[in-house]
Design an enzyme around this catalytic site. Structure first.
Site, short mmCIF file in Angstrom:
data_model
loop_
_atom_site.label_atom_id
_atom_site.label_comp_id
_atom_site.label_asym_id
_atom_site.label_seq_id
_atom_site.Cartn_x
_atom_site.Cartn_y
_atom_site.Cartn_z
N ARG A 76 0.82 -1.22 0.00
CA ARG A 76 0.00 0.00 0.00
C ARG A 76 0.85 1.27 0.00
O ARG A 76 0.39 2.31 -0.45
CB ARG A 76 -0.98 -0.03 1.17
N GLU A 80 6.09 -10.27 15.26
CA GLU A 80 5.55 -10.79 16.51
C GLU A 80 5.83 -12.28 16.65
O GLU A 80 6.19 -12.76 17.71
CB GLU A 80 4.04 -10.52 16.57
#
Length: 177
Positions: A60, A97
Protein backbone atom coordinates in the site's frame (compact mmCIF):
# COMPACT_ATOMS: atom_id res chain seq x y z
CA UNK A 1 -16.96 13.00 5.63
CA UNK A 2 -13.51 12.68 7.27
CA UNK A 3 -10.80 10.21 6.34
CA UNK A 4 -11.23 8.07 9.47
CA UNK A 5 -14.89 7.36 8.70
CA UNK A 6 -13.91 5.93 5.31
CA UNK A 7 -11.65 3.25 6.84
CA UNK A 8 -13.30 -0.11 7.43
CA UNK A 9 -12.64 -1.99 10.66
CA UNK A 10 -12.61 -5.78 10.35
CA UNK A 11 -12.83 -7.50 13.75
CA UNK A 12 -10.78 -10.63 14.48
CA UNK A 13 -8.57 -10.37 11.37
CA UNK A 14 -6.03 -11.84 10.83
CA UNK A 15 -6.58 -13.43 14.24
CA UNK A 16 -9.00 -13.19 17.14
CA UNK A 17 -8.72 -9.96 19.11
CA UNK A 18 -7.24 -7.88 16.26
CA UNK A 19 -9.23 -4.95 14.90
CA UNK A 20 -7.88 -4.72 11.33
CA UNK A 21 -7.95 -1.20 9.84
CA UNK A 22 -8.64 -1.68 6.13
CA UNK A 23 -7.78 1.34 3.98
CA UNK A 24 -9.10 -0.26 0.77
CA UNK A 25 -12.48 1.33 1.49
CA UNK A 26 -10.76 4.72 1.78
CA UNK A 27 -8.69 4.53 -1.39
CA UNK A 28 -11.48 3.08 -3.56
CA UNK A 29 -13.47 6.23 -2.78
CA UNK A 30 -12.22 8.96 -5.15
CA UNK A 31 -12.97 11.69 -2.61
CA UNK A 32 -11.30 9.73 0.19
CA UNK A 33 -8.19 9.02 -1.88
CA UNK A 34 -8.00 12.68 -2.95
CA UNK A 35 -8.31 13.77 0.71
CA UNK A 36 -5.37 11.55 1.65
CA UNK A 37 -3.07 12.71 -1.15
CA UNK A 38 -4.09 16.38 -0.88
CA UNK A 39 -3.64 16.39 2.91
CA UNK A 40 -0.20 14.75 2.76
CA UNK A 41 0.87 16.97 -0.14
CA UNK A 42 -0.15 20.14 1.69
CA UNK A 43 1.56 18.95 4.87
CA UNK A 44 4.89 18.46 3.12
CA UNK A 45 4.61 21.63 1.01
CA UNK A 46 3.79 23.84 4.00
CA UNK A 47 6.03 22.36 6.70
CA UNK A 48 9.38 22.63 4.97
CA UNK A 49 10.41 18.98 5.36
CA UNK A 50 13.41 18.64 3.06
CA UNK A 51 13.60 15.36 1.13
CA UNK A 52 14.67 14.23 -2.32
CA UNK A 53 12.80 10.99 -2.93
CA UNK A 54 9.85 9.00 -1.61
CA UNK A 55 10.37 5.39 -0.58
CA UNK A 56 7.15 3.35 -0.49
CA UNK A 57 6.83 0.12 1.46
CA UNK A 58 5.12 -2.82 -0.28
CA UNK A 59 2.28 -2.83 -1.08
CA UNK A 60 0.00 0.00 0.00
CA UNK A 61 2.98 2.31 0.38
CA UNK A 62 3.32 2.03 -3.42
CA UNK A 63 -0.16 3.47 -3.94
CA UNK A 64 0.33 6.37 -1.56
CA UNK A 65 3.98 6.96 -2.30
CA UNK A 66 3.51 6.97 -6.06
CA UNK A 67 0.68 9.50 -5.92
CA UNK A 68 2.54 11.65 -3.40
CA UNK A 69 5.74 11.55 -5.47
CA UNK A 70 3.73 12.83 -8.42
CA UNK A 71 2.08 15.69 -6.53
CA UNK A 72 5.36 16.76 -4.89
CA UNK A 73 7.54 16.33 -7.99
CA UNK A 74 9.78 13.70 -6.38
CA UNK A 75 11.10 10.34 -7.51
CA UNK A 76 9.75 7.08 -6.11
CA UNK A 77 11.68 4.03 -4.87
CA UNK A 78 9.99 0.75 -3.83
CA UNK A 79 10.84 -1.41 -0.82
CA UNK A 80 9.85 -4.95 -1.80
CA UNK A 81 9.49 -8.42 -0.40
CA UNK A 82 12.37 -10.78 -1.33
CA UNK A 83 12.68 -11.96 -4.92
CA UNK A 84 10.60 -9.17 -6.51
CA UNK A 85 13.37 -6.81 -7.70
CA UNK A 86 15.32 -7.72 -10.86
CA UNK A 87 18.74 -6.14 -10.21
CA UNK A 88 21.24 -6.29 -7.31
CA UNK A 89 19.57 -5.77 -3.94
CA UNK A 90 20.38 -5.03 -0.35
CA UNK A 91 18.27 -6.98 2.13
CA UNK A 92 17.34 -6.57 5.75
CA UNK A 93 15.76 -9.15 8.03
CA UNK A 94 13.59 -7.92 10.89
CA UNK A 95 11.58 -9.31 13.78
CA UNK A 96 7.84 -9.86 13.65
CA UNK A 97 5.55 -10.79 16.51
CA UNK A 98 5.94 -14.46 15.55
CA UNK A 99 9.15 -14.90 13.55
CA UNK A 100 11.04 -12.79 11.04
CA UNK A 101 10.56 -11.24 7.61
CA UNK A 102 12.80 -9.64 4.99
CA UNK A 103 12.59 -6.62 2.72
CA UNK A 104 14.81 -5.45 -0.13
CA UNK A 105 15.78 -2.41 -2.21
CA UNK A 106 17.93 -2.12 -5.31
CA UNK A 107 21.52 -1.30 -4.38
CA UNK A 108 21.43 1.69 -6.76
CA UNK A 109 18.12 3.08 -5.41
CA UNK A 110 19.70 5.94 -3.48
CA UNK A 111 22.85 8.02 -3.54
CA UNK A 112 24.91 8.87 -0.47
CA UNK A 113 23.21 11.58 1.61
CA UNK A 114 19.92 11.49 -0.30
CA UNK A 115 17.02 12.50 1.95
CA UNK A 116 14.07 10.12 2.01
CA UNK A 117 10.41 10.29 3.02
CA UNK A 118 9.22 6.76 3.91
CA UNK A 119 5.54 6.13 3.15
CA UNK A 120 3.19 3.31 4.17
CA UNK A 121 -0.49 2.92 4.93
CA UNK A 122 -0.42 2.02 8.61
CA UNK A 123 1.89 2.25 11.61
CA UNK A 124 1.36 -0.52 14.18
CA UNK A 125 4.43 -2.15 15.76
CA UNK A 126 6.84 -0.10 13.66
CA UNK A 127 8.87 -3.14 12.62
CA UNK A 128 8.50 -2.78 8.87
CA UNK A 129 9.01 1.00 8.94
CA UNK A 130 12.16 0.65 11.04
CA UNK A 131 13.45 -2.09 8.74
CA UNK A 132 12.84 0.15 5.71
CA UNK A 133 14.68 2.97 7.49
CA UNK A 134 17.54 0.53 8.09
CA UNK A 135 17.70 -0.26 4.38
CA UNK A 136 17.69 3.42 3.47
CA UNK A 137 20.57 4.07 5.87
CA UNK A 138 22.46 0.98 4.69
CA UNK A 139 22.40 2.53 1.21
CA UNK A 140 23.69 5.87 2.55
CA UNK A 141 20.33 7.64 2.58
CA UNK A 142 18.94 9.81 5.37
CA UNK A 143 15.39 9.33 6.64
CA UNK A 144 13.84 12.81 6.68
CA UNK A 145 10.47 11.52 7.92
CA UNK A 146 7.79 8.87 7.75
CA UNK A 147 4.18 9.28 6.62
CA UNK A 148 1.21 7.01 7.28
CA UNK A 149 -2.53 7.23 6.80
CA UNK A 150 -3.26 5.40 10.07
CA UNK A 151 -1.34 5.36 13.33
CA UNK A 152 -2.18 2.81 16.03
CA UNK A 153 -0.30 4.43 18.95
CA UNK A 154 -1.43 1.87 21.54
CA UNK A 155 0.53 -0.85 19.71
CA UNK A 156 3.82 0.96 20.32
CA UNK A 157 5.29 1.59 16.88
CA UNK A 158 5.08 5.36 17.12
CA UNK A 159 7.00 5.34 20.39
CA UNK A 160 9.73 3.06 18.98
CA UNK A 161 10.12 5.18 15.86
CA UNK A 162 10.24 8.47 17.77
CA UNK A 163 12.81 6.98 20.18
CA UNK A 164 15.02 6.32 17.13
CA UNK A 165 14.74 10.03 16.29
CA UNK A 166 12.47 9.82 13.25
CA UNK A 167 9.65 12.27 12.54
CA UNK A 168 6.19 10.81 11.94
CA UNK A 169 3.17 12.28 10.21
CA UNK A 170 -0.15 10.44 10.16
CA UNK A 171 -3.60 11.48 9.02
CA UNK A 172 -5.62 9.65 11.65
CA UNK A 173 -5.32 7.46 14.74
CA UNK A 174 -7.27 4.57 16.16
CA UNK A 175 -6.76 4.00 19.88
CA UNK A 176 -7.73 1.50 22.51
CA UNK A 177 -9.56 -1.11 20.51
Amino acid sequence: MPIKSRIRTVPDYPKKGIMFRDITTLIKDPVGFRLVIDNMTQHYLSNGVDFDVIVGIEARGFILGGALAYTLGKGFVPVRKPGKLPADVVQLEYELEYGTDKIEMHTDSLVEGQRVLLVDDLLATGGTALAAAGLVEKLGGVVAGMAFIVNLPDIGGEKKIREKGYDIYSLTEFEGD
